[in-house]
Design a protein around this motif. Structure first.
Motif, PDB file in Angstrom:
ATOM      1  N   ARG A 219       8.473  -0.148 -10.185  1.00 16.86           N
ATOM      2  CA  ARG A 219       7.511   0.416  -9.228  1.00 16.86           C
ATOM      3  C   ARG A 219       6.520   1.334  -9.939  1.00 16.86           C
ATOM      4  N   ILE A 220       7.014   2.235 -10.762  1.00 18.50           N
ATOM      5  CA  ILE A 220       6.134   3.198 -11.428  1.00 18.50           C
ATOM      6  C   ILE A 220       5.224   2.502 -12.438  1.00 18.50           C
ATOM      7  N   LYS A 221       5.725   1.461 -13.093  1.00 19.82           N
ATOM      8  CA  LYS A 221       4.908   0.724 -14.068  1.00 19.82           C
ATOM      9  C   LYS A 221       3.687   0.104 -13.391  1.00 19.82           C
ATOM     10  N   VAL A 222       3.884  -0.461 -12.211  1.00 18.32           N
ATOM     11  CA  VAL A 222       2.775  -1.078 -11.455  1.00 18.32           C
ATOM     12  C   VAL A 222       1.732  -0.014 -11.091  1.00 18.32           C
ATOM     13  N   ILE A 223       2.199   1.146 -10.666  1.00 16.52           N
ATOM     14  CA  ILE A 223       1.282   2.227 -10.278  1.00 16.52           C
ATOM     15  C   ILE A 223       0.532   2.747 -11.506  1.00 16.52           C
TER      16      ILE A 223
END
Length: 116
Positions: free
Chosen positions: A92-96
């Motif tokens: 999730r954080i990688k996408v953001i």
């Protein structure tokens, strides 16, 4: 014009994503500090971009875009902190982070083009 409308929508979606991410962070003293910082920076990108599109002069536009670039850079910093602390799902954080990195590149490019 179409590009600017699309980028306005994109920065608004990003702000919503940041708010959702922030609301999932820890309620510890440290969590609150990080949550406040990432929320302020991440939501101000779209607000400043919207203002830039309604600016009265090229200088005003340029100034607002520079603020967008700065806020995107700060947001990326706080997202990296969240990632390094393993506070949220890694995917999730990688996408953001990818999204804010792309927006940072866009604002940097706009600034470079204004100078020519």
């Amino acid at each position: 014009l179409e590009f600017s409308k699309q980028l306005e929508k994109r920065t608004k979606r990003f702000a919503i994503e940041i708010i959702m991410l922030s609301s999932s962070l820890s309620n510890s003293a440290e969590g609150k500090v990080v949550r406040n910082q990432v929320t302020k920076a991440g939501t101000s990108i779209g607000a400043n971009y919207r203002e830039a599109n309604r600016s009265r002069s090229k200088a005003d536009f340029s100034n607002k875009i520079k603020i967008c670039e700065s806020e995107a850079s700060e947001t990326k910093y706080w997202l990296e902190i969240i990632d390094d602390l393993n506070w949220v799902d890694a995917k999730r954080i990688k996408v953001i982070i990818e999204e804010v990195t792309e927006m940072l590149a866009i604002f940097t490019s706009i600034i470079k083009n204004l100078k020519h």
